[in-house]
Design an enzyme around this catalytic site. Structure first.
Site, short mmCIF file in Angstrom:
data_model
loop_
_atom_site.label_atom_id
_atom_site.label_comp_id
_atom_site.label_asym_id
_atom_site.label_seq_id
_atom_site.Cartn_x
_atom_site.Cartn_y
_atom_site.Cartn_z
N ARG A 14 2.93 8.06 9.16
CA ARG A 14 2.50 9.73 8.94
C ARG A 14 1.47 10.09 9.98
NH1 ARG A 14 3.65 11.84 3.75
NH2 ARG A 14 5.20 10.33 2.49
N GLU B 5 -0.44 -9.13 -0.98
CA GLU B 5 -0.62 -8.81 0.63
C GLU B 5 -2.41 -7.76 -0.08
OE1 GLU B 5 2.20 -7.79 4.26
OE2 GLU B 5 0.47 -6.01 3.71
N HIS C 262 6.74 4.87 12.68
CA HIS C 262 6.95 5.21 11.94
C HIS C 262 5.35 6.56 11.14
CE1 HIS C 262 5.27 2.89 8.54
NE2 HIS C 262 5.59 1.69 9.23
N ASP D 275 0.92 -1.40 -0.15
CA ASP D 275 -0.40 0.12 -0.11
C ASP D 275 0.76 0.95 -0.25
OD1 ASP D 275 1.16 -0.41 2.56
OD2 ASP D 275 -0.71 -0.89 3.58
N HIS E 212 13.55 5.38 12.75
CA HIS E 212 13.00 5.16 11.66
C HIS E 212 14.01 6.83 10.69
CE1 HIS E 212 11.24 7.02 7.30
NE2 HIS E 212 10.28 5.08 7.26
N GLU F 163 -1.95 5.03 3.48
CA GLU F 163 -1.98 3.47 2.27
C GLU F 163 -3.60 2.88 2.62
OE1 GLU F 163 -0.77 4.70 5.18
OE2 GLU F 163 1.68 4.45 4.50
C1 UD1 Z 1 6.45 4.78 3.42
C2 UD1 Z 1 5.54 4.32 3.06
C3 UD1 Z 1 4.30 4.10 3.36
C4 UD1 Z 1 5.10 2.83 4.26
C5 UD1 Z 1 6.54 2.85 5.02
C6 UD1 Z 1 7.42 1.49 5.39
C7 UD1 Z 1 4.64 5.93 1.41
C8 UD1 Z 1 3.61 7.02 1.05
N1 UD1 Z 1 4.84 5.83 2.50
O1 UD1 Z 1 6.48 5.87 4.79
O2 UD1 Z 1 3.33 3.62 3.36
O3 UD1 Z 1 4.66 2.77 5.86
O4 UD1 Z 1 7.39 3.30 4.39
O5 UD1 Z 1 8.60 1.70 6.27
O6 UD1 Z 1 4.79 5.15 0.37
N2 UD1 Z 1 13.70 8.11 5.00
C9 UD1 Z 1 15.25 8.84 4.62
N3 UD1 Z 1 16.23 7.91 3.95
C10 UD1 Z 1 15.15 6.68 3.56
C11 UD1 Z 1 13.79 6.37 3.71
C12 UD1 Z 1 14.07 7.25 4.60
O7 UD1 Z 1 15.85 10.23 4.37
O8 UD1 Z 1 15.79 5.67 3.07
C13 UD1 Z 1 13.50 9.75 5.25
C14 UD1 Z 1 13.71 11.18 4.07
O9 UD1 Z 1 13.51 11.95 5.15
C15 UD1 Z 1 11.30 10.54 4.00
C16 UD1 Z 1 11.27 9.90 5.23
O10 UD1 Z 1 11.92 9.70 5.94
O11 UD1 Z 1 11.07 12.09 3.30
C17 UD1 Z 1 10.05 9.81 5.11
O12 UD1 Z 1 9.98 8.67 4.19
P1 UD1 Z 1 8.71 8.07 3.06
O13 UD1 Z 1 9.23 7.22 2.00
O14 UD1 Z 1 8.04 9.35 2.34
O15 UD1 Z 1 7.80 7.55 3.81
P2 UD1 Z 1 7.74 6.89 4.78
O16 UD1 Z 1 7.32 7.78 6.77
O17 UD1 Z 1 8.81 5.93 5.43
N1 UDP Z 2 12.32 -3.70 10.25
C1 UDP Z 2 13.38 -3.71 10.01
N2 UDP Z 2 14.60 -3.10 10.11
C2 UDP Z 2 14.15 -1.79 11.33
C3 UDP Z 2 12.63 -2.28 11.30
C4 UDP Z 2 11.84 -2.42 10.67
O1 UDP Z 2 14.73 -4.10 8.97
O2 UDP Z 2 14.88 -0.91 12.20
C5 UDP Z 2 11.38 -4.50 8.77
C6 UDP Z 2 10.32 -4.97 10.00
O3 UDP Z 2 10.84 -7.36 10.30
C7 UDP Z 2 9.07 -5.38 9.04
C8 UDP Z 2 9.63 -4.23 8.19
O4 UDP Z 2 10.69 -3.64 8.60
O5 UDP Z 2 9.61 -6.23 7.80
C9 UDP Z 2 8.04 -2.95 8.49
O6 UDP Z 2 9.04 -1.55 7.69
P1 UDP Z 2 7.33 -0.66 8.81
O7 UDP Z 2 7.54 -0.34 9.94
O8 UDP Z 2 9.29 0.94 8.11
O9 UDP Z 2 6.25 -0.74 7.74
P2 UDP Z 2 5.19 -0.78 7.59
O10 UDP Z 2 5.55 -2.54 8.03
O11 UDP Z 2 4.34 -0.17 8.61
O12 UDP Z 2 4.36 -1.03 6.34
#
Ligand code: UD1
Ligand code: UDP
Length: 361
Positions: free
Chosen positions: A206, A117, A204, A95, A237, A131
């Protein structure tokens, strides 16, 4: 054999698609891997560890985490790739922005789409945000729906999807443990925990960003109250909004804030936790497999099977409730036992095999 294109952009999508990629390759399919690059740091270490080389990396570079920018950038990056590769089937997971963009580009190019999923719902369009609508929209676009449970299949049927295109296959999060769990595993976080019990935290979402003060105040109070018996590990995160607040509010001797863990490390550290507090989706499934109770820091969950099975409990984001529910589990052995070691409703780790049996016929 078929040409299968896997599209993902974030950590959990890769974790849950990796077992499918392995299985698809094993069966001789032509596999095309597309990383949109949304989680550039959190994904690059994972790809290296699991020796997956993306055929395409869109390197979606964001100045902001604006959803429109991410989705628009992903769509325009994916479209020429799909036109060049002409896959038989595109697979997306879950999602996220990559799921939605991948689904739309499959549709625009009239390529068959499989949604892995599928069917998770809260029917609350802002929880989780974005999501819930991402997965509903991809549900409309998909030709094949791989639903993890009977509950998720029912959601899809209620929405009018054709039963012959819905397959209950479990969740590939459970398959992933075959690649990660290790005996005699050592990690700095486990040495630091020493003889204390561990509470593991992740956050994490939003829609929770505004409630982080409440969540962190609750964690601080728990750290204080249980400092003789518990240590709290928080792999945080990379979102800077979360990191800033945590740094300010969670300075306690029995709280260890660390960078996101590699998934092998995360799974092996997680299995030592007594209790998990999280707003993550995937961790709710994984903890059920490991028999660890989870207090879900959200008001809704699309994983009611875990609540019914008894491994999950929704506690929301208010400080008082988080503290109360945590205290209950840490002090009432019977309440704890009632949540631990329940049957895992997310399958037996054969999801990838089932999906590839269906795709390859
Ligand atoms: C994203 C997904 C969410 C998912 C989550 C899993 C979208 C809109 N959101 O949310 O559905 O549950 O991933 O973790 O697709 N950032 C970095 N480096 C990284 C990753 C993140 O710097 O490798 C920082 C950036 O500042 C970024 C912020 O984290 O702007 C948020 O990342 P983003 O991918 O927009 O949303 P997530 O909260 O990670
Ligand atoms: N995870 C990871 N390292 C971490 C935290 C989580 O590898 O420090 C893994 C966790 O085992 C799971 C996935 O990341 O498989 C979950 O990701 P996240 O919570 O970012 O996203 P969501 O499942 O809420 O979409």
């Amino acid at each position: 054999m078929k040409k299968l294109m896997f599209i993902f952009g974030t950590r959990p999508e890769f974790i849950k698609l990796f077992p499918l990629i392995k299985e698809a390759e094993k069966r001789g399919n032509k596999v095309v891997v597309v990383n949109t690059g949304q989680h550039r740091e959190m994904l690059s270490t994972l790809l290296t560890h699991f020796k997956v080389e993306a055929d395409y990396d869109l390197k979606i570079m964001r100045q902001s985490s604006n959803l429109s920018d991410i989705v628009a950038g992903t769509i325009s990056g994916l479209d020429p790739i799909v036109k060049t590769e002409k896959p038989d089937l595109i697979l997306v997971h879950g999602d996220t922005a990559a799921t939605l963009a991948g689904g739309l580009v499959a549709y625009f190019n009239q390529v068959q789409l499989a949604h892995v999923e599928a069917g998770l719902r809260t029917y609350n369009k802002y929880s989780p945000f974005p999501e819930e609508l991402n997965r509903q929209m991809v549900g409309v676009l998909a030709d094949l729906h791989f639903a993890p449970t009977a509950v998720t299949k029912q959601n899809l049927l209620k929405e009018g999807k054709d039963e012959e295109n819905i397959f209950v296959v479990g969740n590939s999060a459970i398959d992933m443990f075959q690649y990660t769990l290790q005996d005699n595993y050592q990690h700095e976080a486990l040495s630091w925990q020493a003889d204390k019990a561990m509470i593991l935290i992740t956050a994490h979402r939003r829609e929770n960003l505004e409630d982080l003060e409440q969540i962190f105040a609750a964690i601080g109070e728990i750290a204080d109250e249980f400092k003789e018996t518990h240590k709290i590990v928080y792999p945080i995160h990379l979102n800077p909004l979360i990191r800033e607040k945590a740094k300010k509010l969670l300075s306690y001797t029995n709280i260890k804030i660390i960078d996101p863990l590699e998934t092998v490390d995360f799974h092996n550290v997680m299995r030592h936790a007594q209790l998990i507090l999280t707003d993550s989706g995937g961790i709710q499934e994984e903890a059920a497999h490991l028999g660890i109770p989870v207090l879900v820091l959200r008001d809704t969950t699309e994983r009611p099977e875990g609540v019914t099975a008894g491994t999950l409990r929704l506690v929301g984001t208010s400080k008082a409730n988080i503290v109360k529910e945590t205290r209950r589990l840490l002090t009432d052995k019977k309440a704890y036992e009632e949540m631990a070691n329940k049957e895992n409703p997310y399958g037996d780790g054969t999801t990838a095999i089932k999906i590839m049996d269906i795709i390859n016929g």
